[in-house]
Motif scaffolding. Structure first.
Motif, PDB file in Angstrom:
ATOM      1  N   PRO A  34       0.811  -1.228   0.000  1.00  0.00           N
ATOM      2  CA  PRO A  34       0.000   0.000   0.000  1.00  0.00           C
ATOM      3  C   PRO A  34       0.839   1.271   0.000  1.00  0.00           C
ATOM      4  N   LEU A  35       2.000   1.238   0.671  1.00  0.00           N
ATOM      5  CA  LEU A  35       2.890   2.403   0.643  1.00  0.00           C
ATOM      6  C   LEU A  35       3.433   2.627  -0.764  1.00  0.00           C
ATOM      7  N   ARG A  36       3.784   1.539  -1.425  1.00  0.00           N
ATOM      8  CA  ARG A  36       4.306   1.644  -2.785  1.00  0.00           C
ATOM      9  C   ARG A  36       3.211   2.117  -3.744  1.00  0.00           C
ATOM     10  N   LEU A  37       1.997   1.619  -3.524  1.00  0.00           N
ATOM     11  CA  LEU A  37       0.876   2.043  -4.367  1.00  0.00           C
ATOM     12  C   LEU A  37       0.566   3.527  -4.174  1.00  0.00           C
ATOM     13  N   SER A  38       0.793   4.038  -2.972  1.00  0.00           N
ATOM     14  CA  SER A  38       0.560   5.463  -2.741  1.00  0.00           C
ATOM     15  C   SER A  38       1.538   6.317  -3.552  1.00  0.00           C
ATOM     16  N   ILE A  39       2.749   5.793  -3.738  1.00  0.00           N
ATOM     17  CA  ILE A  39       3.719   6.494  -4.589  1.00  0.00           C
ATOM     18  C   ILE A  39       3.222   6.527  -6.030  1.00  0.00           C
ATOM     19  N   TYR A  40       2.740   5.375  -6.497  1.00  0.00           N
ATOM     20  CA  TYR A  40       2.210   5.311  -7.862  1.00  0.00           C
ATOM     21  C   TYR A  40       1.005   6.228  -8.014  1.00  0.00           C
ATOM     22  N   LEU A  41       0.160   6.269  -6.987  1.00  0.00           N
ATOM     23  CA  LEU A  41      -1.010   7.134  -7.029  1.00  0.00           C
ATOM     24  C   LEU A  41      -0.596   8.598  -7.113  1.00  0.00           C
ATOM     25  N   GLY A  42       0.451   8.961  -6.356  1.00  0.00           N
ATOM     26  CA  GLY A  42       0.970  10.322  -6.417  1.00  0.00           C
ATOM     27  C   GLY A  42       1.518  10.667  -7.792  1.00  0.00           C
ATOM     28  N   LEU A  43       2.215   9.718  -8.410  1.00  0.00           N
ATOM     29  CA  LEU A  43       2.761   9.949  -9.748  1.00  0.00           C
ATOM     30  C   LEU A  43       1.647  10.112 -10.779  1.00  0.00           C
ATOM     31  N   ILE A  44       0.601   9.293 -10.621  1.00  0.00           N
ATOM     32  CA  ILE A  44      -0.522   9.381 -11.562  1.00  0.00           C
ATOM     33  C   ILE A  44      -1.221  10.726 -11.446  1.00  0.00           C
ATOM     34  N   THR A  45      -1.465  11.157 -10.209  1.00  0.00           N
ATOM     35  CA  THR A  45      -2.142  12.445 -10.020  1.00  0.00           C
ATOM     36  C   THR A  45      -1.273  13.607 -10.501  1.00  0.00           C
ATOM     37  N   ALA A  46       0.046  13.493 -10.314  1.00  0.00           N
ATOM     38  CA  ALA A  46       0.943  14.530 -10.819  1.00  0.00           C
ATOM     39  C   ALA A  46       0.889  14.583 -12.343  1.00  0.00           C
ATOM     40  N   PHE A  47       0.836  13.417 -12.971  1.00  0.00           N
ATOM     41  CA  PHE A  47       0.746  13.355 -14.428  1.00  0.00           C
ATOM     42  C   PHE A  47      -0.568  13.968 -14.921  1.00  0.00           C
ATOM     43  N   ILE A  48      -1.666  13.613 -14.243  1.00  0.00           N
ATOM     44  CA  ILE A  48      -2.971  14.158 -14.621  1.00  0.00           C
ATOM     45  C   ILE A  48      -2.986  15.672 -14.441  1.00  0.00           C
ATOM     46  N   SER A  49      -2.397  16.145 -13.345  1.00  0.00           N
ATOM     47  CA  SER A  49      -2.344  17.587 -13.097  1.00  0.00           C
ATOM     48  C   SER A  49      -1.513  18.297 -14.159  1.00  0.00           C
ATOM     49  N   GLY A  50      -0.422  17.654 -14.581  1.00  0.00           N
ATOM     50  CA  GLY A  50       0.413  18.226 -15.626  1.00  0.00           C
ATOM     51  C   GLY A  50      -0.335  18.333 -16.953  1.00  0.00           C
ATOM     52  N   ILE A  51      -1.070  17.270 -17.302  1.00  0.00           N
ATOM     53  CA  ILE A  51      -1.872  17.284 -18.528  1.00  0.00           C
ATOM     54  C   ILE A  51      -2.936  18.374 -18.465  1.00  0.00           C
ATOM     55  N   LEU A  52      -3.582  18.486 -17.299  1.00  0.00           N
ATOM     56  CA  LEU A  52      -4.609  19.502 -17.127  1.00  0.00           C
ATOM     57  C   LEU A  52      -4.022  20.908 -17.255  1.00  0.00           C
ATOM     58  N   GLY A  53      -2.842  21.109 -16.645  1.00  0.00           N
ATOM     59  CA  GLY A  53      -2.187  22.415 -16.751  1.00  0.00           C
ATOM     60  C   GLY A  53      -1.797  22.742 -18.179  1.00  0.00           C
ATOM     61  N   LEU A  54      -1.285  21.733 -18.904  1.00  0.00           N
ATOM     62  CA  LEU A  54      -0.914  21.928 -20.300  1.00  0.00           C
ATOM     63  C   LEU A  54      -2.135  22.269 -21.147  1.00  0.00           C
ATOM     64  N   TYR A  55      -3.259  21.601 -20.848  1.00  0.00           N
ATOM     65  CA  TYR A  55      -4.501  21.879 -21.585  1.00  0.00           C
ATOM     66  C   TYR A  55      -4.959  23.320 -21.363  1.00  0.00           C
ATOM     67  N   VAL A  56      -4.871  23.789 -20.118  1.00  0.00           N
ATOM     68  CA  VAL A  56      -5.282  25.161 -19.806  1.00  0.00           C
ATOM     69  C   VAL A  56      -4.408  26.169 -20.553  1.00  0.00           C
ATOM     70  N   ILE A  57      -3.093  25.904 -20.592  1.00  0.00           N
ATOM     71  CA  ILE A  57      -2.170  26.808 -21.293  1.00  0.00           C
ATOM     72  C   ILE A  57      -2.476  26.866 -22.783  1.00  0.00           C
ATOM     73  N   ILE A  58      -2.691  25.677 -23.386  1.00  0.00           N
ATOM     74  CA  ILE A  58      -2.980  25.616 -24.827  1.00  0.00           C
ATOM     75  C   ILE A  58      -4.295  26.332 -25.136  1.00  0.00           C
ATOM     76  N   GLU A  59      -5.297  26.069 -24.311  1.00  0.00           N
ATOM     77  CA  GLU A  59      -6.603  26.671 -24.561  1.00  0.00           C
ATOM     78  C   GLU A  59      -6.562  28.200 -24.426  1.00  0.00           C
ATOM     79  N   HIS A  60      -5.778  28.678 -23.468  1.00  0.00           N
ATOM     80  CA  HIS A  60      -5.755  30.114 -23.201  1.00  0.00           C
ATOM     81  C   HIS A  60      -4.869  30.881 -24.199  1.00  0.00           C
ATOM     82  N   PHE A  61      -3.663  30.357 -24.461  1.00  0.00           N
ATOM     83  CA  PHE A  61      -2.714  31.112 -25.263  1.00  0.00           C
ATOM     84  C   PHE A  61      -2.739  30.761 -26.755  1.00  0.00           C
TER      85      PHE A  61
END
Length: 320
Positions: free
Chosen positions: A230-257
């Motif tokens: 479960p500790l190792r899975l929490s690391i993977y979960l953190g990486l996944i959420t960071a990736f999703i957040s990065g994609i979301l941020g990139l989408y906002v930048i593309i849409e705005h600029f």
């Protein structure tokens, strides 16, 4: 010569079943090719007349021994207490509700005397549980074995025979939150193990002491005890959420600029904050469970407080 067996019976508020269980056990044990046997009733701090009935049985049967726990320590600790006092060359564990039929002890002893060091039972049917309960139990074992490095076979209750050599190994474990069948799986050999199929009948009397809350707590404790995944899975979960957040941020930048579309900020921000916050709470909860277990274990408190009684020795106290 394998001719001395201890039977450890865990009992918590099972006063209605004790006499019937003792009658069936005595009938079976007297038919076995044994030189000696003992019936160790572990009263797990019962609030009914379980302890009083055990004392009455002891007054007329010298085979009966009593381990009286001063309060309710739980089923796993009750089995541990009985194991600590057992003197037989093999120890049979069973519950007091008669859902572990004493009849199967004959086969257990037979296989043990033929060379098996551990004899397990597999419940092929449980007439006292619903299909929903069986589904939840099967799901629990699938999740537990997915997360754990120690594989625990499903439908194998605490109705089993263990040779003295493995009893001595189990007595070396000192963790408080324990899953007895998990400890046995960790120590169990690849050979000299026999499995007996059996049908669990309806309870003789009373109701199960394992409600949903206790079952869920046991499930969570079992996962934490036998795995760090479960500790190792929490690391993977953190990486996944960071990736999703990065994609979301990139989408906002593309849409705005680039696309020049105004982005509705409130909904996006709230969704992102709630998502990230939920993930953080889950990860902190997982870490907290492990830290909590460490906190409790380092205290080195005794596993239980018990009074051991035989027909000859009336007051011999031992803290483990």
């Amino acid at each position: 010569m394998k001719d001395n067996v201890s039977v450890v019976i865990s009992a918590y508020n099972e006063g209605e079943s004790i006499n019937e269980l003792h009658k069936e056990l005595n009938k079976v044990m007297k038919e076995l090719p044994l030189k000696e046997y003992e019936l160790i009733f572990v009263d797990d701090g019962s609030s009914d007349d379980t302890y009083a009935k055990c004392q009455k049985l002891q007054a007329k049967d010298s085979h009966v021994k009593i381990v009286h726990l001063k309060r309710n320590f739980g089923h796993e600790i009750a089995m541990t207490a009985g194991m600590d006092y057992a003197k037989g060359d093999a120890v049979i564990f069973m519950d007091a509700d008669l859902q572990h039929p004493p009849f199967y002890i004959k086969d257990m002893v037979k296989y043990w005397q033929e060379g098996c060091e551990i004899v397990l039972t597999k419940r092929v049917e449980n007439r006292a549980t619903s299909k929903f309960y069986d589904f939840c139990a099967a799901s629990f074992y699938k999740i537990l074995n997915f997360l754990s490095d120690t594989k625990i076979p499903a439908k194998t209750p605490d109705f089993r025979l263990i040779d003295r050599s493995y009893i001595e190994v189990l007595k070396k474990f000192n963790e408080h939150d324990r899953l007895f069948r998990g400890l046995l799986s960790w120590a169990m050999p690849n050979d000299k193990v026999k499995v007996i199929d059996f049908v669990a009948p309806e309870r003789f009397a009373g109701t199960s002491k394992y409600n949903f809350r206790k079952s869920l707590a046991l499930a969570l404790n079992s996962i934490v005890q036998f795995s760090t995944k479960p500790l190792r899975l929490s690391i993977y979960l953190g990486l996944i959420t960071a990736f999703i957040s990065g994609i979301l941020g990139l989408y906002v930048i593309i849409e705005h600029f680039i696309l020049r579309h105004p982005t509705p900020g409130y909904a996006t921000i709230m969704t992102t904050v709630i998502f990230i916050g939920s993930v953080q709470l889950i990860v902190l909860g997982i870490i907290g469970e492990y830290i909590g277990k460490i906190h409790m274990e380092v205290k080195k408190r005794p596993l239980y407080i018990a009074e051991y009684k035989t027909k000859e020795i009336k007051n011999a106290k031992k803290d483990i």
